[in-house]
Design an enzyme around this catalytic site. Structure first.
Site, PDB file in Angstrom:
ATOM      1  N   ASN A   1     -73.088 -22.662  10.223  1.00 16.36           N
ATOM      2  CA  ASN A   1     -71.748 -23.247  10.264  1.00 16.36           C
ATOM      3  C   ASN A   1     -71.727 -24.219  11.445  1.00 16.36           C
ATOM      4  O   ASN A   1     -71.626 -23.800  12.592  1.00 16.36           O
ATOM      5  CB  ASN A   1     -70.698 -22.134  10.447  1.00 16.36           C
ATOM      6  CG  ASN A   1     -69.301 -22.686  10.643  1.00 16.36           C
ATOM      7  OD1 ASN A   1     -69.052 -23.869  10.436  1.00 16.36           O
ATOM      8  ND2 ASN A   1     -68.372 -21.822  11.043  1.00 16.36           N
ATOM      9  N   TRP A   2     -71.847 -25.496  11.118  1.00 20.14           N
ATOM     10  CA  TRP A   2     -71.918 -26.498  12.194  1.00 20.14           C
ATOM     11  C   TRP A   2     -70.575 -26.705  12.896  1.00 20.14           C
ATOM     12  O   TRP A   2     -70.521 -27.320  13.949  1.00 20.14           O
ATOM     13  CB  TRP A   2     -72.386 -27.843  11.621  1.00 20.14           C
ATOM     14  CG  TRP A   2     -73.853 -27.908  11.316  1.00 20.14           C
ATOM     15  CD1 TRP A   2     -74.766 -26.882  11.413  1.00 20.14           C
ATOM     16  CD2 TRP A   2     -74.596 -29.058  10.871  1.00 20.14           C
ATOM     17  NE1 TRP A   2     -76.011 -27.336  11.050  1.00 20.14           N
ATOM     18  CE2 TRP A   2     -75.941 -28.664  10.712  1.00 20.14           C
ATOM     19  CE3 TRP A   2     -74.245 -30.379  10.575  1.00 20.14           C
ATOM     20  CZ2 TRP A   2     -76.938 -29.543  10.281  1.00 20.14           C
ATOM     21  CZ3 TRP A   2     -75.222 -31.255  10.149  1.00 20.14           C
ATOM     22  CH2 TRP A   2     -76.571 -30.843  10.006  1.00 20.14           C
ATOM     23  N   LYS A   3     -69.509 -26.254  12.271  1.00 24.36           N
ATOM     24  CA  LYS A   3     -68.158 -26.506  12.805  1.00 24.36           C
ATOM     25  C   LYS A   3     -67.971 -28.013  13.011  1.00 24.36           C
ATOM     26  O   LYS A   3     -68.538 -28.795  12.259  1.00 24.36           O
ATOM     27  CB  LYS A   3     -67.931 -25.694  14.085  1.00 24.36           C
ATOM     28  CG  LYS A   3     -68.286 -24.219  13.876  1.00 24.36           C
ATOM     29  CD  LYS A   3     -67.773 -23.319  14.953  1.00 24.36           C
ATOM     30  CE  LYS A   3     -68.201 -21.888  14.638  1.00 24.36           C
ATOM     31  NZ  LYS A   3     -67.572 -20.906  15.497  1.00 24.36           N
TER      32      LYS A   3
ATOM     33  N   GLY B   1     -68.702 -17.366  19.210  1.00 23.97           N
ATOM     34  CA  GLY B   1     -68.910 -18.366  20.248  1.00 23.97           C
ATOM     35  C   GLY B   1     -68.799 -17.815  21.661  1.00 23.97           C
ATOM     36  O   GLY B   1     -68.708 -18.573  22.624  1.00 23.97           O
TER      37      GLY B   1
ATOM     38  N   HIS C   1     -62.079 -19.028   7.641  1.00 26.09           N
ATOM     39  CA  HIS C   1     -62.714 -18.834   8.951  1.00 26.09           C
ATOM     40  C   HIS C   1     -61.615 -18.538   9.977  1.00 26.09           C
ATOM     41  O   HIS C   1     -60.508 -19.091   9.890  1.00 26.09           O
ATOM     42  CB  HIS C   1     -63.504 -20.091   9.345  1.00 26.09           C
ATOM     43  CG  HIS C   1     -64.362 -19.856  10.549  1.00 26.09           C
ATOM     44  ND1 HIS C   1     -63.850 -19.888  11.829  1.00 26.09           N
ATOM     45  CD2 HIS C   1     -65.672 -19.546  10.670  1.00 26.09           C
ATOM     46  CE1 HIS C   1     -64.823 -19.615  12.680  1.00 26.09           C
ATOM     47  NE2 HIS C   1     -65.938 -19.402  12.008  1.00 26.09           N
TER      48      HIS C   1
ATOM     49  N   GLU D   1     -61.111 -19.612  12.809  1.00 29.16           N
ATOM     50  CA  GLU D   1     -60.570 -20.803  13.479  1.00 29.16           C
ATOM     51  C   GLU D   1     -59.529 -21.498  12.592  1.00 29.16           C
ATOM     52  O   GLU D   1     -58.584 -22.101  13.100  1.00 29.16           O
ATOM     53  CB  GLU D   1     -61.730 -21.746  13.857  1.00 29.16           C
ATOM     54  CG  GLU D   1     -62.522 -21.180  15.043  1.00 29.16           C
ATOM     55  CD  GLU D   1     -63.995 -21.537  15.079  1.00 29.16           C
ATOM     56  OE1 GLU D   1     -64.421 -22.466  14.367  1.00 29.16           O
ATOM     57  OE2 GLU D   1     -64.744 -20.856  15.826  1.00 29.16           O
TER      58      GLU D   1
ATOM     59  N   GLU E   1     -66.728 -11.460  10.564  1.00 27.13           N
ATOM     60  CA  GLU E   1     -66.861 -12.156  11.847  1.00 27.13           C
ATOM     61  C   GLU E   1     -65.807 -11.635  12.821  1.00 27.13           C
ATOM     62  O   GLU E   1     -64.654 -12.105  12.795  1.00 27.13           O
ATOM     63  CB  GLU E   1     -66.669 -13.663  11.657  1.00 27.13           C
ATOM     64  CG  GLU E   1     -67.687 -14.301  10.739  1.00 27.13           C
ATOM     65  CD  GLU E   1     -67.876 -15.779  11.072  1.00 27.13           C
ATOM     66  OE1 GLU E   1     -69.018 -16.180  11.300  1.00 27.13           O
ATOM     67  OE2 GLU E   1     -66.879 -16.523  11.115  1.00 27.13           O
TER      68      GLU E   1
ATOM     69  N   SER F   1     -71.925 -14.889  17.276  1.00 28.18           N
ATOM     70  CA  SER F   1     -73.005 -14.920  18.271  1.00 28.18           C
ATOM     71  C   SER F   1     -74.314 -14.318  17.752  1.00 28.18           C
ATOM     72  O   SER F   1     -75.058 -13.709  18.514  1.00 28.18           O
ATOM     73  CB  SER F   1     -72.570 -14.236  19.572  1.00 28.18           C
ATOM     74  OG  SER F   1     -71.461 -14.924  20.133  1.00 28.18           O
TER      75      SER F   1
HETATM   76  P1  PGA Z   1     -71.101 -18.369  16.543  1.00 30.38           P
HETATM   77  O1  PGA Z   1     -70.098 -18.761  15.340  1.00 30.38           O
HETATM   78  O2  PGA Z   1     -72.402 -17.992  15.887  1.00 30.38           O
HETATM   79  O3  PGA Z   1     -71.190 -19.602  17.372  1.00 30.38           O
HETATM   80  O4  PGA Z   1     -70.491 -17.222  17.251  1.00 30.38           O
HETATM   81  C1  PGA Z   1     -70.102 -18.075  14.128  1.00 30.38           C
HETATM   82  C2  PGA Z   1     -69.007 -18.599  13.245  1.00 30.38           C
HETATM   83  O5  PGA Z   1     -67.915 -18.875  13.759  1.00 30.38           O
HETATM   84  O6  PGA Z   1     -69.200 -18.758  12.019  1.00 30.38           O
END
Ligand code: PGA
Length: 247
Positions: free
Chosen positions: A9-11, A171, A94, A96, A165, A209
């Site tokens: 997931n590049w965001k 993150g 997600h 976010e 998640e 993470s």
């Molecule tokens: P992360 O993100 O691996 O940077 O914790 C995972 C995600 O949000 O899909």
């Protein structure tokens, strides 16, 4: 036996030049992966990635899509549009998006339904915040989030991918322990089994993470069928070692 899935997931990261070198480094190191691999990139780069990934072992995914079919929804992208660019997966719900864009359980369920109707596999994200975990509400929260998707999608539920998640692990460098993750995955598997006779084939990914040093242990758990990888998917060497750990 079902294969594992490692999805990056590049965001909101990337750029034309950086994408090209990242994908080339990834493909060079990825001869014949024993798991499924996907990259979920910002929509504007999907056509670039479609060309870079053509004919190779890596599938393409988007990070969000509209719940609507078409029409006056400025700024939105439809499932049919994504499908034109060879998109196989789309992340929906997600944390976010839930946190910064007010996405509700019902909206996430509708997005998953629209994705399936367009022939796209939704990667449905669920997960609790730190305060919810500390209040002992982890199970209640993830079950509520998944229940909305099960309710809306009925027997099609066996076509989705689920990603657990924990919000506090995203993150932050704080990973759920393998026991914490497996425990929640088992709860989700049980919920899916109650809804579908084919629940065993649903891939339940862990995200938060995941990195080169913790992936093997997480992926060895019976109900962890892959990873949704943020930060580490931007580093080809790290992402490759996570893929390697997903046998
Ligand atoms: P992360 O993100 O691996 O940077 O914790 C995972 C995600 O949000 O899909």
């Amino acid at each position: 036996m079902k294969k594992k899935l490692i999805a990056g997931n590049w965001k909101m990261n990337g750029g034309l030049t950086a994408n090209e070198s990242l994908v080339k480094a990834l493909l060079a190191g990825l001869k014949s992966p024993s798991c499924q691999v996907a990259l979920c990139a910002p929509s504007i780069y999907l056509s670039q990635l479609q060309l870079l990934l053509a004919g190779g072992p890596v599938d393409l995914g988007a990070q969000d899509m509209s719940q609507h079919e078409a029409g006056a929804f400025t700024g939105e992208i439809s499932g049919a549009m994504l499908k034109e660019f060879g998109i196989r997966y789309c992340i929906v719900g997600h944390s976010e998006r839930r946190q910064y864009h007010g996405e509700t359980d019902a909206l996430v369920a509708e997005k998953a339904q629209r994705a399936l109707a367009c022939g796209i596999t939704p990667i449905v994200c669920v997960g609790e915040t730190l305060s919810e975990r500390e209040a002992g509400k982890t199970e209640e929260v993830v079950k509520r989030q998944l229940a909305a998707v099960i309710h809306t999608n009925g027997h099609c539920i066996s076509e989705i991918v689920v990603a657990y998640e924990p919000v506090w692990a995203i993150g932050t460098g704080k990973t759920a322990t393998t026991e914490q993750a497996q425990q929640v995955h088992a709860v989700l598997r049980g919920q899916l089994k109650a809804a579908s006779a084919h629940a065993d084939r649903i891939q339940i990914l862990y995200g938060g993470s995941m990195n080169a040093s913790n992936a093997a242990q997480l992926l060895s758990q019976p109900d962890i069928d892959g990873g949704l990888v943020g930060g580490a998917s931007l580093k080809p060497v790290d992402f490759l070692s996570i893929i390697d750990a997903a046998r």
